[in-house]
Design an enzyme around this catalytic site. Sequence first.
Site: not given
Ligand code: DON
Length: 606
Positions: A131, A405, A425, A447, A476, A498-499
């Site tokens: 990370r 991502t 991100n 984040d 994350s 998918g955040g």
């Molecule tokens: O680490 C995380 O949770 C975010 N940076 C992930 C970002 C992500 O999956 C982008 N898509 N929505």
Amino acid sequence: MPYLRKTRSRRSGGAAAFLALALLTLHGCQPDASSAAGSAFLDAGGAFPAEWAFAAEARPVTASEGMVATTDEYATRVGLHILAAGGNAVDAAVATGLALAVVNPEAGNLGGGGFMMVRLADGTVYAQDHREKAPVAATRDMYLDADGNVTDRSVVGHLAAGVPGTVQGLWEAHERFGSLTWAEVVQPAIDLAGGFEVTGRLVSTLEAAQNGIRTFEASAGIFLPGDAVPTVGDTFSQPDLAQVLTRLRDQGPDDFYRGETAALIAAEMERGGGIITLEDLDRYTSVWREPAAFDYRGYTVHSMPPPSSGGLTMAAIANLVERWDLGAMGWNTPETIHVMAESFRRAYADRNEYLADPDFVELPVEQFLSDEYADSRAATISLERATPSAEVAPGIDAFLDESHTTHYSVVDAGGTAVAVTTSVNSWYGGKVVVDGAGFFLNNTMDDFAAKPGTANQFGLVQGERNAVGSEKRMLSAMSPTIVEDPDGNLFLITGTPGGATIITTVLQSIFNVIDHGMNVVQAVHAPRVHHQHLPDLVFYEYRGLPATTVQALEALGHTVRQRDPGPPDAYFAGGMSGDVQLIMVMPDGTYEGWSDPRRGGLALGR
Ligand code: DON
């Protein structure tokens, strides 16, 4: 083993036997080469909603000597090539990750970070944290204006970047487990950087991000040649990136963190008002962490521990959901969605408040894993009525999800499994390309809770523990995950972008198989739902729920929202969430895999 939750002692042998039988049925129904896909799900009369975009009847990709599932055909082929050259799953994963940095620059990266799970054939499991870290000079309020309001500086531009971890992480994974030479696994990415034929996915993501990219000269110079998005079929060459990768091949990570590439990153920072220094790059380390592991109906799920919230939040959800027999309640029924949403709501409330970088903050790990805590949480779930999130914790209303991502899953002939989720991100990160190096920097500083209690770009309302801090890792949701069957054998390799939705999407890929008897195609194709505590909404994919189910959920007190399909896109499915890359080990030891059609990926085996 502080992150390991043992099998629940009160589970009855009868239930375990029933589930094992259900699984046998599932396996027994896998198709032969000439039939359409069967599964316990279809045999039991299961069906997707009539309007839903994807079929339940496609045949999985099958293989016996290894498989690679990624979001991008070039990257999948690189991974398969490495397996065919005698590489193991870690070699293939490293090569795939570097290839994604070239062909899938909206998410694949050298300038970002991620997490890797490795399960060796002997059953030992490793979690690799690469990370990003906040630069030394980062401060708690660095993204607030003079009035204390959040600015966009955590999202766009040089200040949005954390110190990249991908290069160090892939190097360390290869050092520890690789069998081919480092040069062999880096070379395919160098070749692709020399030029590849532009795909629809590159065009689509560049079209979506072009306004942001255009504001940075070095970025536009490479990715919008002649001030335009390249055309499908053009040859796209990235000579600066090829140079960086060549130095990576020849000098290892030293060049990136201490050499010519480090100097280019530091110079870019100075030019753009960023704060990553040579010292930050030199100090970066990736970390081998103890995996988070938990039991779900006799299966053991291994996933990332903090600073990913994935493993612990999935454990907390599983420990609630397990109290109901989702299989008997039925897939996509109001009852099942209600139980999942109530469990998601509670676990996310705790995730958002409590989880952060374990190197900086004490975390109530036990709370996420304990049966007693889950008992108390479960006692507040009513099957008659949704609990408003305000009764679980205070809240606001904002949500955004796109899949920026990327995740890849790999298995080799010997049974070593690798799951990697990696990210800059947002799509193309903060839109800043390092001049002379040709890669995008992440905007993962977003984040952090730029202002605790205020939503970030994914609508996540996170707490003080995840405030910005010097050299801290931001929380994350990325959840590369490996599942063992009740006998302790490798069973599933899964993960998604998918955040905030990553956690619920990964879990649904697992529930679909274990609870609902789906094969890999169905488990990936099936429409998904999501709840993250705040906003207090059950989200569902475009056309993913029949109107009757929506009404039944509303009658229980849920506010239910269909994702907006957005403007038509020639490449990406609108109103969808996630991009799951799923591989399953069959009872005879062969592999079945599927890549999510939502983003146009490909699973291939040999
Ligand atoms: O680490 C995380 O949770 C975010 N940076 C992930 C970002 C992500 O999956 C982008 N898509 N929505």
